[in-house]
Every structure is written in C-alpha cells, then in structure tokens.
Motif scaffolding. Structure first.
Motif, PDB file in Angstrom:
ATOM      1  N   UNK A 299      24.265 -32.677 -40.209  1.00 22.52           N
ATOM      2  CA  UNK A 299      23.007 -32.775 -40.943  1.00 22.52           C
ATOM      3  C   UNK A 299      23.240 -33.634 -42.179  1.00 22.52           C
ATOM      4  N   UNK A 300      22.304 -34.487 -42.477  1.00 24.70           N
ATOM      5  CA  UNK A 300      22.487 -35.449 -43.565  1.00 24.70           C
ATOM      6  C   UNK A 300      21.301 -35.415 -44.521  1.00 24.70           C
TER       7      UNK A 300
ATOM      8  N   UNK B 125      25.443 -32.928 -45.095  1.00 27.23           N
ATOM      9  CA  UNK B 125      26.192 -34.003 -45.735  1.00 27.23           C
ATOM     10  C   UNK B 125      25.391 -34.537 -46.920  1.00 27.23           C
TER      11      UNK B 125
ATOM     12  N   UNK C 270      25.134 -53.127 -41.040  1.00 24.88           N
ATOM     13  CA  UNK C 270      24.040 -53.251 -40.078  1.00 24.88           C
ATOM     14  C   UNK C 270      22.849 -53.967 -40.717  1.00 24.88           C
TER      15      UNK C 270
ATOM     16  N   UNK D  24      26.982 -48.661 -42.071  1.00 25.37           N
ATOM     17  CA  UNK D  24      25.531 -48.675 -42.256  1.00 25.37           C
ATOM     18  C   UNK D  24      25.030 -49.883 -43.035  1.00 25.37           C
ATOM     19  N   UNK D  25      25.702 -50.244 -44.113  1.00 24.72           N
ATOM     20  CA  UNK D  25      25.228 -51.398 -44.867  1.00 24.72           C
ATOM     21  C   UNK D  25      25.446 -52.705 -44.122  1.00 24.72           C
TER      22      UNK D  25
ATOM     23  N   UNK E 204      27.054 -39.198 -36.944  1.00 23.60           N
ATOM     24  CA  UNK E 204      28.412 -38.882 -37.395  1.00 23.60           C
ATOM     25  C   UNK E 204      28.499 -37.563 -38.153  1.00 23.60           C
ATOM     26  N   UNK E 205      27.400 -36.872 -38.315  1.00 26.80           N
ATOM     27  CA  UNK E 205      27.424 -35.612 -39.062  1.00 26.80           C
ATOM     28  C   UNK E 205      26.362 -34.681 -38.515  1.00 26.80           C
TER      29      UNK E 205
ATOM     30  N   UNK F   2      18.759 -48.277 -37.077  1.00 25.66           N
ATOM     31  CA  UNK F   2      20.070 -48.195 -36.447  1.00 25.66           C
ATOM     32  C   UNK F   2      21.087 -47.645 -37.440  1.00 25.66           C
ATOM     33  N   UNK F   3      20.990 -48.090 -38.683  1.00 26.42           N
ATOM     34  CA  UNK F   3      21.891 -47.575 -39.713  1.00 26.42           C
ATOM     35  C   UNK F   3      21.687 -46.069 -39.884  1.00 26.42           C
TER      36      UNK F   3
ATOM     37  N   UNK G 141      23.019 -44.191 -36.899  1.00 23.13           N
ATOM     38  CA  UNK G 141      24.481 -44.248 -36.888  1.00 23.13           C
ATOM     39  C   UNK G 141      25.067 -43.206 -37.832  1.00 23.13           C
ATOM     40  N   UNK G 142      24.478 -43.101 -39.004  1.00 24.03           N
ATOM     41  CA  UNK G 142      24.952 -42.089 -39.947  1.00 24.03           C
ATOM     42  C   UNK G 142      24.689 -40.690 -39.400  1.00 24.03           C
TER      43      UNK G 142
ATOM     44  N   UNK H 251      24.062 -44.425 -48.666  1.00 21.13           N
ATOM     45  CA  UNK H 251      24.939 -45.135 -47.724  1.00 21.13           C
ATOM     46  C   UNK H 251      24.240 -46.301 -47.036  1.00 21.13           C
ATOM     47  N   UNK H 252      22.930 -46.221 -46.918  1.00 16.97           N
ATOM     48  CA  UNK H 252      22.253 -47.347 -46.278  1.00 16.97           C
ATOM     49  C   UNK H 252      21.818 -48.389 -47.298  1.00 16.97           C
TER      50      UNK H 252
END
Lengths: 111, 111
Positions: free
Chosen positions: B39-40, A3, A15, A12-13, B36-37, B28-29, B32-33, B48-49
């Motif tokens: 691989x990031x 990703x 949080x 995420x933000x 949901x996927x 945690x952020x 969490x990301x 995103x954070x």
DNA sequence: GAAACTAGTTTGCAATACAAACTAGTTTCG
DNA sequence: CGAAACTAGTTTGTATTGCAAACTAGTTTC
C-alpha cells in the motif's frame, strides 16, 4: 503496512522522461516501420499500421516537425505519391527510446 | 527503392493495441510503484513520481475507474491520508503491458 | 483567532488524437 | 465530351487528455 517514505527507486521518474513524440503508439508504429526500410510510401504505411489517412497524415507531420523523418513528394506516372524516410535523429530517438524501455522493464519472469 | 507493398510485420499493429491506460507515463509510473509495495500513500507517490498533486489525483482516479487500483481513505491522527493499492486486475494489466513491450523491442544490440 | 500549513480535489486551459469532410487531380465509362 | 467514381493525401472540427492553478476542508502554529 503503508509505504510513506524510504528508498524510492529512480525508475518512476525515468518513466516520465520518455520521449512523448516517440511514445505515442501511432508514431512508434510509424517509426518502427520506417526504421526497417530505406523509404516507405504513405499508403503502405497506412496499410501496415491500420491508421486512417488523416491520422497518419498528422502523425507524420508531427514526426517531421520533430525532425524524425523527412517527407518525399514524387509522382508515380501522373499520380502523386508521398513517401517517408527516417532521419538520423529519428533513428537515434528510436534507439534511445528502446534503451529507456529496456531499462524500466523488470527482468523476465518476475512475480 | 520505395517500400510500397510486401510482407508487413505484425508489430506495427500490435503497438496500436497497447493498453492506453497503462501506457501513459504518469500512470505507468504510479502502477510501477504500487506493484512494488502493498500500500502506498498519496504523498509518497507524489514524491517518487514528481507529479503535481492535481495531476496525480486525476491519474489515480483514472486508474481507479479502470479497476487497476483501489483507494484507501484513512486518518493518521486527525489528518486525512489517502493511500492506494494495486488490484489484481492492475497487476495483470501491468504484466501484460510488460509482455507486449518485450515483444516489440528489438533484440539487444540491433543497428 | 488570524495566519500558515497539510492533504487532496476540482477547475479551466492547452495540447492531443482522431476521423469526417474536403481538396486536387486522374481514370473510367456512357 | 463530360459526369461519375476513384486515388492520394490534407485540413477541419470535435472529443479526450494531461496538466497545474486555484480551490476546499480541515489542522497546527503563533
């Protein structure tokens, strides 16, 4: 597939916006207890949270500085007794914190 | 009336048992990301954070040290790209954390 | 081939969290 | 009485964080 782009969730933000004063477990425990009673004595608070005195003392001071509780100093006979009351601001902050947590918890029973 | 004794709820102490690795908002952020996927990529995670690179780097290192994610180093053409995958342990820790939070959140719509 | 850019790490600093040690007074007991 | 032990809580020192500025290592652009 890695990703690298596309639709980022807003969670995420969100949080990162949690109130750090409330988020700290020791203080969350304190606020939780205070929210359940009109006034709570220092030693009672210490017993139910299991915190050391020093630790509890500094956390209550931080919560007071944030305006989330007020300290009541009194004497029981000749012995000094410190108690705390949650303030309206504290109650509001706790409620908001709960709401934020609910918003970011996935629905029960997700893989 | 000041609360000095009687029926302490078990919740306050449970709060103190929260996994601090997961509890930190930045991590945690991230988790969490990652959950949901598959691989990031580092930069996606950063966007995103909203975390700074340095901050993100140290949090991912901490999560890796805890065994909650693994780091994948690769090249995209000749440019280095770092990605992350949540581990089974990470997923379990996150799930447990969610359960713990649910347990301590009051029922919706309490005063 | 210098300047600017990409991707990420290391560093140094400021803010916590925590318990040990301390303060201030009270009760107990020889 | 007066030392010893206890109560209630605060201050202190320390170790751990969280964070971004500064750095490293390489790539692309001009």
């Amino acid at each position: 597939m890695v990703k690298t782009g596309s639709h980022p969730s807003a969670i995420p933000k969100a949080i990162l916006d949690l109130d750090r004063i409330v988020h700290e477990p020791a203080r969350l425990a304190v606020l939780t207890v205070l929210a359940s009673a009109e006034e709570v004595a220092f030693l009672f608070l210490q017993r139910v949270t299991g915190l050391s005195k020093g630790n509890l003392s500094s956390h209550t001071q931080k919560l007071e500085a944030a305006g989330y509780l007020e300290t009541v100093k009194a004497f029981q006979g000749r012995i000094p007794v410190t108690s705390f009351r949650i303030t309206e601001e504290g109650r509001t902050a706790l409620r908001l914190y709960h709401q934020q947590l609910r918003a970011l918890l996935p629905k029960e029973g997700k893989p």
